[in-house]
Write a protein that holds these residues in place. Structure first.
Motif, PDB file in Angstrom:
ATOM      1  N   ARG A   6       0.754  -1.227   0.000  1.00  0.00           N
ATOM      2  CA  ARG A   6       0.000   0.000   0.000  1.00  0.00           C
ATOM      3  C   ARG A   6       0.789   1.283   0.000  1.00  0.00           C
ATOM      4  O   ARG A   6       0.217   2.335   0.093  1.00  0.00           O
ATOM      5  CB  ARG A   6      -0.925   0.022   1.212  1.00  0.00           C
ATOM      6  CG  ARG A   6      -1.821  -1.198   1.262  1.00  0.00           C
ATOM      7  CD  ARG A   6      -2.611  -1.341   0.014  1.00  0.00           C
ATOM      8  NE  ARG A   6      -3.296  -2.592   0.002  1.00  0.00           N
ATOM      9  CZ  ARG A   6      -3.946  -3.065  -1.039  1.00  0.00           C
ATOM     10  NH1 ARG A   6      -3.992  -2.398  -2.154  1.00  0.00           N
ATOM     11  NH2 ARG A   6      -4.554  -4.221  -0.969  1.00  0.00           N
ATOM     12  N   THR A 301      -3.803   0.922  -4.322  1.00  0.00           N
ATOM     13  CA  THR A 301      -4.057   1.784  -3.152  1.00  0.00           C
ATOM     14  C   THR A 301      -5.282   1.270  -2.414  1.00  0.00           C
ATOM     15  O   THR A 301      -6.257   0.840  -3.034  1.00  0.00           O
ATOM     16  CB  THR A 301      -4.290   3.233  -3.623  1.00  0.00           C
ATOM     17  OG1 THR A 301      -3.162   3.661  -4.383  1.00  0.00           O
ATOM     18  CG2 THR A 301      -4.495   4.166  -2.436  1.00  0.00           C
ATOM     19  N   TRP A 302      -5.231   1.304  -1.094  1.00  0.00           N
ATOM     20  CA  TRP A 302      -6.385   0.860  -0.304  1.00  0.00           C
ATOM     21  C   TRP A 302      -7.645   1.582  -0.738  1.00  0.00           C
ATOM     22  O   TRP A 302      -7.636   2.782  -0.977  1.00  0.00           O
ATOM     23  CB  TRP A 302      -6.182   1.143   1.190  1.00  0.00           C
ATOM     24  CG  TRP A 302      -5.149   0.303   1.880  1.00  0.00           C
ATOM     25  CD1 TRP A 302      -3.989   0.733   2.446  1.00  0.00           C
ATOM     26  CD2 TRP A 302      -5.209  -1.103   2.108  1.00  0.00           C
ATOM     27  NE1 TRP A 302      -3.309  -0.314   3.008  1.00  0.00           N
ATOM     28  CE2 TRP A 302      -4.036  -1.465   2.814  1.00  0.00           C
ATOM     29  CE3 TRP A 302      -6.126  -2.105   1.775  1.00  0.00           C
ATOM     30  CZ2 TRP A 302      -3.751  -2.767   3.199  1.00  0.00           C
ATOM     31  CZ3 TRP A 302      -5.849  -3.419   2.165  1.00  0.00           C
ATOM     32  CH2 TRP A 302      -4.682  -3.736   2.866  1.00  0.00           C
ATOM     33  N   ASN A 303      -8.737   0.858  -0.805  1.00  0.00           N
ATOM     34  CA  ASN A 303     -10.045   1.457  -1.060  1.00  0.00           C
ATOM     35  C   ASN A 303     -10.643   1.932   0.255  1.00  0.00           C
ATOM     36  O   ASN A 303     -10.268   1.473   1.329  1.00  0.00           O
ATOM     37  CB  ASN A 303     -10.980   0.426  -1.698  1.00  0.00           C
ATOM     38  CG  ASN A 303     -12.127   1.063  -2.449  1.00  0.00           C
ATOM     39  OD1 ASN A 303     -11.904   1.764  -3.428  1.00  0.00           O
ATOM     40  ND2 ASN A 303     -13.349   0.830  -1.990  1.00  0.00           N
ATOM     41  N   THR A 342      -1.963   5.953   6.487  1.00  0.00           N
ATOM     42  CA  THR A 342      -2.036   4.726   7.283  1.00  0.00           C
ATOM     43  C   THR A 342      -0.684   4.452   7.924  1.00  0.00           C
ATOM     44  O   THR A 342       0.356   4.801   7.360  1.00  0.00           O
ATOM     45  CB  THR A 342      -2.409   3.489   6.435  1.00  0.00           C
ATOM     46  OG1 THR A 342      -1.316   3.157   5.569  1.00  0.00           O
ATOM     47  CG2 THR A 342      -3.677   3.710   5.629  1.00  0.00           C
ATOM     48  N   THR A 346       0.749   4.086   3.682  1.00  0.00           N
ATOM     49  CA  THR A 346       0.118   4.816   2.589  1.00  0.00           C
ATOM     50  C   THR A 346       0.287   6.315   2.795  1.00  0.00           C
ATOM     51  O   THR A 346      -0.085   6.848   3.837  1.00  0.00           O
ATOM     52  CB  THR A 346      -1.383   4.484   2.500  1.00  0.00           C
ATOM     53  OG1 THR A 346      -1.545   3.065   2.459  1.00  0.00           O
ATOM     54  CG2 THR A 346      -1.991   5.100   1.250  1.00  0.00           C
ATOM     55  N   GLY A 366       1.352   1.847  -4.102  1.00  0.00           N
ATOM     56  CA  GLY A 366       0.186   2.004  -3.231  1.00  0.00           C
ATOM     57  C   GLY A 366      -0.052   3.412  -2.772  1.00  0.00           C
ATOM     58  O   GLY A 366      -1.139   3.734  -2.281  1.00  0.00           O
ATOM     59  N   ASP A 395      -9.870  -3.964  -2.078  1.00  0.00           N
ATOM     60  CA  ASP A 395      -9.490  -4.203  -0.686  1.00  0.00           C
ATOM     61  C   ASP A 395      -9.618  -2.940   0.176  1.00  0.00           C
ATOM     62  O   ASP A 395      -8.778  -2.044   0.119  1.00  0.00           O
ATOM     63  CB  ASP A 395      -8.057  -4.730  -0.567  1.00  0.00           C
ATOM     64  CG  ASP A 395      -7.867  -6.075  -1.249  1.00  0.00           C
ATOM     65  OD1 ASP A 395      -8.876  -6.783  -1.438  1.00  0.00           O
ATOM     66  OD2 ASP A 395      -6.722  -6.407  -1.591  1.00  0.00           O
ATOM     67  N   THR A 396     -10.660  -2.934   0.985  1.00  0.00           N
ATOM     68  CA  THR A 396     -10.915  -1.787   1.856  1.00  0.00           C
ATOM     69  C   THR A 396      -9.926  -1.762   3.015  1.00  0.00           C
ATOM     70  O   THR A 396      -9.610  -2.790   3.613  1.00  0.00           O
ATOM     71  CB  THR A 396     -12.342  -1.847   2.421  1.00  0.00           C
ATOM     72  OG1 THR A 396     -13.256  -1.817   1.327  1.00  0.00           O
ATOM     73  CG2 THR A 396     -12.626  -0.669   3.349  1.00  0.00           C
ATOM     74  N   VAL A 397      -9.429  -0.581   3.333  1.00  0.00           N
ATOM     75  CA  VAL A 397      -8.462  -0.421   4.413  1.00  0.00           C
ATOM     76  C   VAL A 397      -9.056  -0.924   5.727  1.00  0.00           C
ATOM     77  O   VAL A 397     -10.241  -0.697   6.015  1.00  0.00           O
ATOM     78  CB  VAL A 397      -8.029   1.059   4.531  1.00  0.00           C
ATOM     79  CG1 VAL A 397      -9.202   1.954   4.919  1.00  0.00           C
ATOM     80  CG2 VAL A 397      -6.870   1.221   5.500  1.00  0.00           C
ATOM     81  N   ASN A 401      -6.058   0.107  10.741  1.00  0.00           N
ATOM     82  CA  ASN A 401      -4.910   0.589   9.979  1.00  0.00           C
ATOM     83  C   ASN A 401      -5.017   2.105   9.893  1.00  0.00           C
ATOM     84  O   ASN A 401      -5.500   2.665   8.905  1.00  0.00           O
ATOM     85  CB  ASN A 401      -4.874  -0.043   8.586  1.00  0.00           C
ATOM     86  CG  ASN A 401      -3.558   0.216   7.867  1.00  0.00           C
ATOM     87  OD1 ASN A 401      -2.629   0.817   8.415  1.00  0.00           O
ATOM     88  ND2 ASN A 401      -3.471  -0.234   6.627  1.00  0.00           N
TER      89      ASN A 401
END
Length: 420
Positions: A6, A301-303, A342, A346, A366, A395-397, A401
């Motif tokens: 990420r 990148t995290w959603n 995060t 991130t 990420g 993929d949701t954070v 996190n």
């Protein structure tokens, strides 16, 4: 350090169970008993993170030559244990104090001040942990009676006997509309309901909100409070922790804290990984849409919604810190205008090495990269607690996190309370 998927990271006879610290002189034996009172003092926090501790003990002492002087000491827990890491206050059960001396085992005397009316004496410095103190108190003579004195002792609890929580808001600060109140405890919380009952968040205007328990990324017990919706700009918020004396298995809580803070203007950013843009709105009005480059395949990148954790003008980003080696390895020595989203790594930051890809190609590991000028503009407008929502990614954070709290629906969030 960097997140391998990420992005980048760099970087808890008076009846109220009080114990007397002082004298109960027995006419024949001349024996005196010593204990401590259950009152506690409150204090304020330092940085997201400030902590406190608790203490305790009882002892005996000899009666004074001219009678007995019964006094109480605070702060104390559960009616007996003197709390360390706090200034102490000594009060007479009757009459007025003439003088107080508190001395540690090493001979160091606590400085303090006697109130003008003789009603109390307060040290100007905190007590230590697991330390035994000798207390000498003298009452002023009155109504023809001779002055009464006593010498007694008490011992504060050690750090092994207490639990404390680190919180994420500083007194008097202004934070973003998405910041939850978060407390991470240094030791396991076995009685979550008892602890949660002593935590309170109030606001003006009032909002609907709830606490929810989770494990922090390092496995420590953590509890967060968030409103149902983002805070409104200008809201005044107060965190109150009344943990002094709370029992948690064999441990004792020690913190009494009140932390007031304010919600600033609404700065909400939305990153669209398909359009490869970030749109920044302030108080509901769009300020600017900037081209970006987000995570490439397998490094998406995290959603979901993340919350600004910190800002750093320049940091080093080295992929080895998160186990990325070989063809994907990198070592970027001076990355500019870094906004952390995060703890796993991130960031939104300047990525001049990707010039020509912003708005066209997602090519990061990420992070949310942009030109140096755009990164500086973004850096100057977002602050601690502001939300940044990524859409159309995978993929949701995770909720722990950083502050992924907003990715949990309200009904589920409330079920995380130990009192639900």
């Amino acid at each position: 350090m960097q997140d391998s998927r990420r992005g980048h990271l760099k970087p808890a006879e008076r009846r109220h169970r009080r114990r007397r610290l002082g004298v109960a002189a027995l006419a024949v034996a001349g024996i005196v008993t010593l204990t401590a009172c259950s009152q506690t003092a409150s204090g304020a926090s330092e940085k997201p993170p400030a902590q406190d501790s608790g203490s305790g003990a009882d002892a005996g002492a000899a009666p004074g030559e001219n009678g007995s002087a019964a006094v109480t000491v605070s702060p104390a827990t559960d009616g007996k244990d003197v709390i360390p890491g706090e200034p102490i206050t000594v009060k007479p059960d009757e009459g007025k104090l003439a003088s107080v001396t508190v001395t540690a085992g090493d001979g160091k005397v606590l400085d303090g001040t006697l109130s003008a009316d003789g009603a109390s004496w307060t040290s100007s410095q905190p007590t230590g942990y697991g330390t035994t103190y000798t207390l000498k108190a003298e009452l002023a003579a009155s109504d023809g009676a001779e002055a009464a004195t006593s010498t007694s002792s008490f011992t504060t609890l050690s750090k092994d006997e207490i639990f404390v929580g680190t919180y994420n808001v500083n007194k008097g600060t202004t934070v973003g509309v998405a910041l939850p109140v978060s407390i991470v405890f240094n030791k396991a919380i076995h009685d979550k309901a008892a602890v949660e009952l002593k935590l309170k968040v109030t606001s003006s205007p009032a909002v609907e909100g709830a606490w929810s328990w989770m494990k922090d990324r390092d496995g420590k017990d953590r509890i967060d409070y968030r409103p149902k919706e983002y805070w409104k700009p200008g809201t005044k918020v107060k965190l109150a922790m009344d943990l002094a004396g709370v029992k948690n298995g064999d441990l004792v809580g020690t913190q009494n804290r009140e932390v007031d803070f304010t919600i600033g203007k609404s700065v909400v950013s939305t990153v669209d990984v398909v359009k490869k843009t970030v749109t920044v709105a302030e108080n509901g009005k769009v300020l600017k849409t900037l081209p970006v480059s987000t995570g490439k395949k397998t490094f998406e990148t995290w959603n979901g919604t993340m919350v600004v954790l910190s800002k750093v003008p320049t940091i080093r980003m080295n992929s080895a810190s998160v186990g990325i080696f070989g063809p994907e390895a990198y070592d970027l020595g001076a990355v500019k205008w870094d906004v952390q989203l995060t703890p796993s790594g991130t960031y939104a930051h300047a990525a001049p090495w990707n010039e020509g890809k912003f708005g066209k190609v997602n090519s990061s590991h990420g992070c949310i990269g942009m030109s140096t000028d755009d990164a500086k503009w973004f850096y100057d407008r977002v602050n601690y607690g502001d939300p940044i929502t990524v859409v159309k990614s995978t993929d949701t954070v995770a909720v722990n996190n950083g502050y992924g709290n907003w990715n949990v629906d309200w009904a589920t969030w409330k079920k995380g309370s130990a009192l639900a």
